[in-house]
Design a protein around this motif. Structure first.
Motif, short mmCIF file in Angstrom:
data_model
loop_
_atom_site.label_atom_id
_atom_site.label_comp_id
_atom_site.label_asym_id
_atom_site.label_seq_id
_atom_site.Cartn_x
_atom_site.Cartn_y
_atom_site.Cartn_z
N TRP A 144 38.94 38.80 39.37
CA TRP A 144 37.51 39.16 39.26
C TRP A 144 37.01 39.76 40.57
O TRP A 144 36.32 40.78 40.58
CB TRP A 144 36.69 37.93 38.90
CG TRP A 144 35.48 38.22 38.06
CD1 TRP A 144 34.53 39.18 38.30
CD2 TRP A 144 35.08 37.57 36.85
NE1 TRP A 144 33.56 39.14 37.33
CE2 TRP A 144 33.87 38.17 36.42
CE3 TRP A 144 35.61 36.52 36.10
CZ2 TRP A 144 33.20 37.75 35.28
CZ3 TRP A 144 34.94 36.11 34.96
CH2 TRP A 144 33.75 36.72 34.55
N ARG A 145 37.39 39.14 41.70
CA ARG A 145 36.97 39.65 43.01
C ARG A 145 37.55 41.04 43.27
O ARG A 145 36.89 41.88 43.90
CB ARG A 145 37.42 38.68 44.12
CG ARG A 145 36.74 37.34 44.09
CD ARG A 145 37.13 36.51 45.31
NE ARG A 145 36.83 35.10 45.11
CZ ARG A 145 37.75 34.15 44.93
NH1 ARG A 145 39.03 34.45 44.94
NH2 ARG A 145 37.37 32.89 44.75
N HIS A 146 38.77 41.25 42.82
CA HIS A 146 39.41 42.57 43.01
C HIS A 146 38.60 43.66 42.32
O HIS A 146 38.39 44.75 42.88
CB HIS A 146 40.84 42.52 42.47
CG HIS A 146 41.70 43.62 42.97
ND1 HIS A 146 43.08 43.58 42.91
CD2 HIS A 146 41.41 44.81 43.54
CE1 HIS A 146 43.57 44.70 43.42
NE2 HIS A 146 42.58 45.46 43.80
N ILE A 147 38.12 43.38 41.12
CA ILE A 147 37.30 44.35 40.39
C ILE A 147 36.00 44.60 41.15
O ILE A 147 35.56 45.75 41.29
CB ILE A 147 37.00 43.85 38.97
CG1 ILE A 147 38.29 43.74 38.15
CG2 ILE A 147 36.03 44.82 38.26
CD1 ILE A 147 38.10 43.12 36.78
N ILE A 148 35.39 43.53 41.67
CA ILE A 148 34.14 43.68 42.43
C ILE A 148 34.36 44.60 43.63
O ILE A 148 33.56 45.51 43.89
CB ILE A 148 33.63 42.31 42.90
CG1 ILE A 148 33.17 41.46 41.70
CG2 ILE A 148 32.47 42.47 43.89
CD1 ILE A 148 32.84 40.03 42.05
N ILE B 7 40.86 50.42 38.15
CA ILE B 7 39.79 49.56 37.65
C ILE B 7 40.00 49.24 36.18
O ILE B 7 39.79 48.11 35.73
CB ILE B 7 38.42 50.22 37.88
CG1 ILE B 7 38.11 50.30 39.38
CG2 ILE B 7 37.31 49.44 37.17
CD1 ILE B 7 36.86 51.07 39.71
N GLY B 8 40.44 50.24 35.40
CA GLY B 8 40.68 50.02 33.98
C GLY B 8 41.76 48.98 33.73
O GLY B 8 41.62 48.11 32.87
N ALA C 133 43.43 43.39 32.47
CA ALA C 133 44.08 42.15 32.89
C ALA C 133 43.10 40.98 32.87
O ALA C 133 43.46 39.87 32.46
CB ALA C 133 44.66 42.32 34.29
N LEU C 134 41.86 41.22 33.29
CA LEU C 134 40.87 40.16 33.27
C LEU C 134 40.57 39.72 31.83
O LEU C 134 40.51 38.52 31.54
CB LEU C 134 39.58 40.62 33.95
CG LEU C 134 38.44 39.59 33.97
CD1 LEU C 134 38.83 38.36 34.79
CD2 LEU C 134 37.15 40.21 34.52
N CYS C 135 40.40 40.67 30.94
CA CYS C 135 40.12 40.36 29.54
C CYS C 135 41.25 39.53 28.92
O CYS C 135 41.01 38.51 28.26
CB CYS C 135 39.92 41.64 28.72
SG CYS C 135 38.40 42.53 29.07
N GLU D 36 42.25 29.99 40.52
CA GLU D 36 42.09 30.91 41.64
C GLU D 36 42.65 32.29 41.33
O GLU D 36 42.12 33.31 41.80
CB GLU D 36 42.77 30.34 42.89
CG GLU D 36 42.52 31.15 44.15
CD GLU D 36 41.06 31.33 44.49
OE1 GLU D 36 40.70 32.40 45.02
OE2 GLU D 36 40.25 30.41 44.21
N LYS D 37 43.70 32.37 40.53
CA LYS D 37 44.27 33.68 40.17
C LYS D 37 43.28 34.49 39.35
O LYS D 37 43.15 35.70 39.53
CB LYS D 37 45.59 33.48 39.41
CG LYS D 37 46.70 32.87 40.24
CD LYS D 37 47.99 32.79 39.48
CE LYS D 37 47.95 31.73 38.39
NZ LYS D 37 47.79 30.36 38.93
N LEU D 38 42.57 33.82 38.45
CA LEU D 38 41.56 34.49 37.65
C LEU D 38 40.39 34.95 38.52
O LEU D 38 39.91 36.09 38.38
CB LEU D 38 41.05 33.53 36.57
CG LEU D 38 40.03 34.07 35.56
CD1 LEU D 38 40.65 35.17 34.72
CD2 LEU D 38 39.53 32.94 34.67
N LEU D 39 39.95 34.11 39.44
CA LEU D 39 38.85 34.48 40.32
C LEU D 39 39.25 35.61 41.26
O LEU D 39 38.44 36.50 41.56
CB LEU D 39 38.40 33.26 41.13
CG LEU D 39 37.84 32.08 40.32
CD1 LEU D 39 37.45 30.94 41.25
CD2 LEU D 39 36.64 32.50 39.48
#
Length: 256
Positions: free
Chosen positions: A109-113, A128-129, A134-136, A103-106
């Motif tokens: 991802w949602r935050h970037i969206i 955003i950068g 952080a996602l990568c 859920e932390k990863l998702l």
């Protein structure tokens, strides 16, 4: 400079087909969260199911197929930039990896969206950068930890992450074992043989680290810190702390 071309969530309940005949111009990250589909990457057909992460580099041929009667949900992101190039090239990136839908990863991802959906006048490219970085890094760690060549069994990593998340509150060994899908005896043995310490010892390290930070940077009493960091009370906190560091919490705090 980092650039996100498109980042979103898609859900298909009808037949769908997408392809990039001349090869991708960006990196593509795609995480299947529901259902299944089929992709073709460089002429290789791959069935994608829930929990499968696709990592595809620029220049690769990519096709996505959702057949009639299939349901398919996924998070996807197209991006490029010098930092992404460096991140990609520093370690092998398998095309497909099976990972947990953490859920932390998702949430990341949602935050970037959400940030990408803001109007240009409200965009914060710096934020955003950092979110993309952080996602990568999170994806890279998750892929490495689920790899069969990783230094410890993935079940142990699952237990470690559970303990890290719950160390400051009361938890039972049975809960850790259940979270990893293991019996208590198997979980206890596997954890000790892989980590070199028991689950409680691992939790105590986390609790002690948190207690030291709170002693340094807050004015909470030692009783409050003991409760706040999962020790249940000061007497036990005092015992564990002195055994580890050779001084009482009070003396340690006075020296800081």
């Amino acid at each position: 400079m980092l650039n996100i071309g498109l980042c979103d969530y898609s859900y298909h309940t009808k037949q769908f087909y997408s392809f990039h005949q001349t090869g991708l111009s960006d990196y593509l990250f795609r995480l299947q969260t529901e259902g299944s589909c089929e992709v073709i990457v460089n002429d290789k057909n791959i069935v994608i199911e829930k929990g499968d992460l696709l990592l595809i580099k620029p220049g690769d041929h990519y096709e996505l197929r959702v057949e009639e009667g299939q349901n398919s949900g996924d998070y996807y992101l197209f991006c490029k930039g010098i930092w992404i190039d460096e991140w990609w090239n520093r370690s092998a990136k398998p095309t497909v990896s099976r990972i947990d839908l953490d859920e932390k990863l998702l949430t990341l991802w949602r935050h970037i969206i959400i940030e990408e959906r803001r109007p240009p006048s409200e965009e914060n490219n710096e934020l955003i950068g950092y979110l993309l970085r952080a996602l990568c890094l999170s994806l890279e760690r998750t892929v490495n930890e689920t790899s069969s060549t990783f230094s410890r069994p993935y079940a142990v990593t699952i237990m470690m992450r559970f303990i890290e998340e719950h160390a400051l509150i009361a938890f039972k060994i049975e809960e850790v074992a259940q979270h990893a899908g293991l019996s208590v005896s198997r979980a206890v043995h596997l954890f000790k043989s892989s980590v070199g310490k028991t689950m409680i010892e691992y939790a105590q390290e986390i609790r002690l680290s948190a207690a030291i930070d709170q002693m340094k940077y807050t004015i909470m009493t030692l009783d409050q810190i003991a409760e706040n960091c999962g020790f249940g009370g000061y007497p036990y906190f005092h015992k564990v702390f002195k055994k580890k560091y050779g001084v009482s919490p009070g003396n340690f705090r006075r020296k800081e």
